[in-house]
Design a protein around this motif. Structure first.
Motif, PDB file in Angstrom:
ATOM      1  N   THR A 192      -5.612   5.095   3.549  1.00 46.03           N
ATOM      2  CA  THR A 192      -4.895   5.904   4.536  1.00 46.03           C
ATOM      3  C   THR A 192      -5.709   7.170   4.785  1.00 46.03           C
ATOM      4  O   THR A 192      -6.118   7.858   3.852  1.00 46.03           O
ATOM      5  N   ILE A 193      -5.935   7.465   6.054  1.00 49.16           N
ATOM      6  CA  ILE A 193      -6.740   8.621   6.458  1.00 49.16           C
ATOM      7  C   ILE A 193      -5.859   9.546   7.281  1.00 49.16           C
ATOM      8  O   ILE A 193      -5.213   9.113   8.244  1.00 49.16           O
ATOM      9  N   LYS A 194      -5.833  10.835   6.906  1.00 46.46           N
ATOM     10  CA  LYS A 194      -5.014  11.805   7.625  1.00 46.46           C
ATOM     11  C   LYS A 194      -5.841  13.042   7.951  1.00 46.46           C
ATOM     12  O   LYS A 194      -6.695  13.461   7.166  1.00 46.46           O
ATOM     13  N   ALA A 195      -5.553  13.625   9.113  1.00 39.99           N
ATOM     14  CA  ALA A 195      -6.218  14.859   9.523  1.00 39.99           C
ATOM     15  C   ALA A 195      -5.268  15.674  10.379  1.00 39.99           C
ATOM     16  O   ALA A 195      -4.402  15.121  11.064  1.00 39.99           O
ATOM     17  N   THR A 196      -5.431  16.994  10.357  1.00 45.68           N
ATOM     18  CA  THR A 196      -4.598  17.854  11.194  1.00 45.68           C
ATOM     19  C   THR A 196      -5.294  19.197  11.414  1.00 45.68           C
ATOM     20  O   THR A 196      -6.085  19.648  10.583  1.00 45.68           O
ATOM     21  N   ASP A 197      -5.014  19.799  12.565  1.00 43.11           N
ATOM     22  CA  ASP A 197      -5.411  21.194  12.799  1.00 43.11           C
ATOM     23  C   ASP A 197      -4.163  22.065  12.959  1.00 43.11           C
ATOM     24  O   ASP A 197      -4.234  23.163  13.496  1.00 43.11           O
ATOM     25  N   LEU A 198      -3.037  21.556  12.502  1.00 39.39           N
ATOM     26  CA  LEU A 198      -1.699  22.155  12.559  1.00 39.39           C
ATOM     27  C   LEU A 198      -1.022  21.980  13.924  1.00 39.39           C
ATOM     28  O   LEU A 198       0.200  22.014  14.014  1.00 39.39           O
ATOM     29  N   LYS A 199      -1.810  21.753  14.984  1.00 39.09           N
ATOM     30  CA  LYS A 199      -1.228  21.447  16.286  1.00 39.09           C
ATOM     31  C   LYS A 199      -1.191  19.944  16.534  1.00 39.09           C
ATOM     32  O   LYS A 199      -0.258  19.424  17.139  1.00 39.09           O
ATOM     33  N   ILE A 200      -2.236  19.259  16.083  1.00 40.52           N
ATOM     34  CA  ILE A 200      -2.345  17.808  16.226  1.00 40.52           C
ATOM     35  C   ILE A 200      -2.451  17.194  14.845  1.00 40.52           C
ATOM     36  O   ILE A 200      -3.140  17.735  13.970  1.00 40.52           O
ATOM     37  N   GLY A 201      -1.759  16.087  14.636  1.00 44.14           N
ATOM     38  CA  GLY A 201      -1.854  15.345  13.384  1.00 44.14           C
ATOM     39  C   GLY A 201      -2.217  13.901  13.651  1.00 44.14           C
ATOM     40  O   GLY A 201      -1.818  13.330  14.664  1.00 44.14           O
ATOM     41  N   PHE A 202      -2.979  13.307  12.751  1.00 43.03           N
ATOM     42  CA  PHE A 202      -3.452  11.930  12.936  1.00 43.03           C
ATOM     43  C   PHE A 202      -3.388  11.192  11.608  1.00 43.03           C
ATOM     44  O   PHE A 202      -3.724  11.739  10.562  1.00 43.03           O
ATOM     45  N   GLU A 203      -2.937   9.946  11.662  1.00 42.09           N
ATOM     46  CA  GLU A 203      -2.895   9.098  10.473  1.00 42.09           C
ATOM     47  C   GLU A 203      -3.243   7.670  10.864  1.00 42.09           C
ATOM     48  O   GLU A 203      -2.778   7.155  11.883  1.00 42.09           O
ATOM     49  N   THR A 204      -4.095   7.032  10.062  1.00 40.23           N
ATOM     50  CA  THR A 204      -4.451   5.641  10.305  1.00 40.23           C
ATOM     51  C   THR A 204      -4.714   4.956   8.971  1.00 40.23           C
ATOM     52  O   THR A 204      -4.826   5.618   7.934  1.00 40.23           O
ATOM     53  N   GLN A 205      -4.810   3.635   9.009  1.00 38.89           N
ATOM     54  CA  GLN A 205      -5.095   2.852   7.813  1.00 38.89           C
ATOM     55  C   GLN A 205      -6.155   1.806   8.118  1.00 38.89           C
ATOM     56  O   GLN A 205      -6.176   1.236   9.208  1.00 38.89           O
ATOM     57  N   ILE A 206      -7.029   1.581   7.125  1.00 34.73           N
ATOM     58  CA  ILE A 206      -8.020   0.512   7.239  1.00 34.73           C
ATOM     59  C   ILE A 206      -8.020  -0.276   5.931  1.00 34.73           C
ATOM     60  O   ILE A 206      -7.742   0.274   4.863  1.00 34.73           O
ATOM     61  N   PRO A 207      -8.326  -1.583   5.981  1.00 32.47           N
ATOM     62  CA  PRO A 207      -8.395  -2.373   4.747  1.00 32.47           C
ATOM     63  C   PRO A 207      -9.654  -2.030   3.954  1.00 32.47           C
ATOM     64  O   PRO A 207     -10.746  -1.900   4.514  1.00 32.47           O
ATOM     65  N   VAL A 208      -9.484  -1.845   2.653  1.00 30.82           N
ATOM     66  CA  VAL A 208     -10.602  -1.579   1.739  1.00 30.82           C
ATOM     67  C   VAL A 208     -10.353  -2.349   0.448  1.00 30.82           C
ATOM     68  O   VAL A 208      -9.265  -2.885   0.225  1.00 30.82           O
ATOM     69  N   SER A 209     -11.341  -2.392  -0.380  1.00 33.73           N
ATOM     70  CA  SER A 209     -11.193  -2.996  -1.706  1.00 33.73           C
ATOM     71  C   SER A 209     -11.000  -1.867  -2.721  1.00 33.73           C
ATOM     72  O   SER A 209     -11.936  -1.114  -3.005  1.00 33.73           O
ATOM     73  N   VAL A 210      -9.761  -1.728  -3.240  1.00 34.92           N
ATOM     74  CA  VAL A 210      -9.437  -0.621  -4.140  1.00 34.92           C
ATOM     75  C   VAL A 210      -9.552  -1.074  -5.596  1.00 34.92           C
ATOM     76  O   VAL A 210      -8.876  -2.010  -6.019  1.00 34.92           O
ATOM     77  N   GLU A 211     -10.409  -0.387  -6.335  1.00 35.86           N
ATOM     78  CA  GLU A 211     -10.544  -0.655  -7.772  1.00 35.86           C
ATOM     79  C   GLU A 211      -9.625   0.258  -8.564  1.00 35.86           C
ATOM     80  O   GLU A 211      -8.983  -0.166  -9.528  1.00 35.86           O
ATOM     81  N   GLU A 212      -9.536   1.513  -8.163  1.00 32.57           N
ATOM     82  CA  GLU A 212      -8.632   2.477  -8.794  1.00 32.57           C
ATOM     83  C   GLU A 212      -7.962   3.281  -7.685  1.00 32.57           C
ATOM     84  O   GLU A 212      -8.654   3.902  -6.877  1.00 32.57           O
ATOM     85  N   PRO A 213      -6.628   3.268  -7.592  1.00 34.96           N
ATOM     86  CA  PRO A 213      -5.953   4.058  -6.556  1.00 34.96           C
ATOM     87  C   PRO A 213      -6.139   5.550  -6.802  1.00 34.96           C
ATOM     88  O   PRO A 213      -6.395   5.986  -7.934  1.00 34.96           O
ATOM     89  N   GLY A 214      -6.020   6.324  -5.744  1.00 33.41           N
ATOM     90  CA  GLY A 214      -6.155   7.770  -5.893  1.00 33.41           C
ATOM     91  C   GLY A 214      -6.006   8.479  -4.565  1.00 33.41           C
ATOM     92  O   GLY A 214      -5.854   7.859  -3.508  1.00 33.41           O
TER      93      GLY A 214
END
Length: 366
Positions: free
Chosen positions: A43-65
């Motif tokens: 999950t990728i998130k970004a914001t400048d406090l006026k605009i917010g963005f969130e998206t997801q891409i498939p990855v191979s996770v060995e350890e969550p974090g």
């Protein structure tokens, strides 16, 4: 935190987040992108406090974090990496970024994710759907006419208005106006008129495929849009948008029809010798023809004559050539019509046959 993913998959999304993050921010949490790795998703998130963005891409996770990392440098690293998979790991407050064969290694300092601001949200009940194709066309037909004058902030976005079962989008910079109206099957009754910042519209147009639906919600002076695996929101612009209906001419008796491609080509050639500060070109209409030319300067002048469908009186107008070029580029049909009444009054440009959009340009003084 350990995960692996394809370079291009993450590069595309990080480039979008960098578009969102304000370049005015110093190196702080707002310059960072939030990364959450879990359940083989990033999950990728970004914001400048006026605009917010969130998206997801498939990855191979060995350890969550979860962590945040400086977005601009992450983007620069990803662009230089070779094609293939990239390995990411969090070690002692540093993001370690390695190529698949481990012969390239970068280390980026991180900031604790707890300091990252929470993104806005709205109930799913607030959303309504609009076909992506239609909404993107509305953006395309209006966004170029938005004012860049920050002192007239209420014109720094596109005006969205609901009328019966239609949405109207309008943009203006005071010298030109672009209008489009589209009917939709299901628009909620309580949608208020809004001024949408151009930045979020440009990002949506860049991200969207044009297939499927946008889910849109307008609540608490914020617009929320969901599509594919993306969620994006933006604060709306507060202020009173100009009364665009007063600008739309009721009747224009003189009409000239010109080949779109011929006109674009001629304008491109003639504008080589245009005075760049004023960008003035002259259009002289007479029976069956139009002259497109520039005023003589110390450098020289240019002129081209095109055939057109016109049978009115001889008529000359002066217009900023950019105001002609921008709308014609996004028109769909092979011919474009110019409607007018007087050299000093508004000119209406539309495709032939007419669609659900038109563009109005104010001439300059001769």
């Amino acid at each position: 935190m350990k995960f692996k993913c394809n370079k291009n998959s993450i590069l595309n999304e990080i480039s979008i987040t960098q578009d969102i993050i304000s370049s005015k921010n110093a190196i702080s949490i707002l310059s960072n992108v939030l990364l959450v790795a879990d359940n083989n998703l990033l999950t990728i998130k970004a914001t400048d406090l006026k605009i917010g963005f969130e998206t997801q891409i498939p990855v191979s996770v060995e350890e969550p974090g979860i962590t945040t990392v400086f977005c601009d440098k992450l983007l620069g690293i990803l662009r230089t990496m070779p094609e293939g998979d990239i390995k990411f790991s969090l070690e002692e407050q540093k993001m370690i970024i390695r190529s698949e064969n481990n012969n390239i290694v970068f280390q980026l300092k991180v900031i604790d994710a707890e300091k990252f601001p929470a993104l806005k949200n709205v109930s799913d009940n607030n959303y309504f759907s609009i076909p992506q194709k239609d909404f993107i066309e509305m953006i395309t037909q209006t966004s170029f006419a938005v004012s860049k004058d920050e002192t007239r902030y209420f014109m720094n976005g596109v005006f969205l208005e609901k009328k019966e079962n239609s949405f109207i989008m309008v943009a203006t910079d005071g010298r030109r106006l672009s209008f489009i109206k589209k009917e939709f099957d299901s628009i909620p009754e309580n949608i208020e008129s809004s001024i949408i910042p151009i930045k979020i519209l440009e990002i949506i147009k860049k991200l969207a495929t044009g297939e499927g639906e946008f889910l849109i919600a307008i609540s608490d002076k914020t617009i929320f849009i969901k599509f594919d695996d993306n969620k994006i929101y933006s604060n709306l612009i507060e202020g009173q948008f100009p009364n665009y209906e007063r600008v739309i001419p009721e009747k224009q008796e003189l009409v000239a029809i010109i080949s779109k491609e011929d006109f674009i080509s001629a304008l491109k050639r003639v504008s080589v010798l245009v005075e760049q500060k004023s960008k003035r070109v002259l259009m002289k209409f007479y029976e069956g023809s139009v002259d497109i030319y520039t005023e003589e300067t110390e450098i020289g002048d240019s002129k081209e004559t095109l055939s057109c469908e016109y049978s009115g009186p001889e008529f000359t107008m002066v217009i900023n050539y950019v105001y002609l070029q921008d709308p014609i580029k996004v028109m769909e049909e092979e011919d474009v019509s110019f409607k007018f009444t007087d050299p000093s009054k508004a000119v209406t440009m539309s495709s032939v046959p007419e669609h659900d959009y038109f563009h109005i340009v104010m001439p300059m003084q001769i």
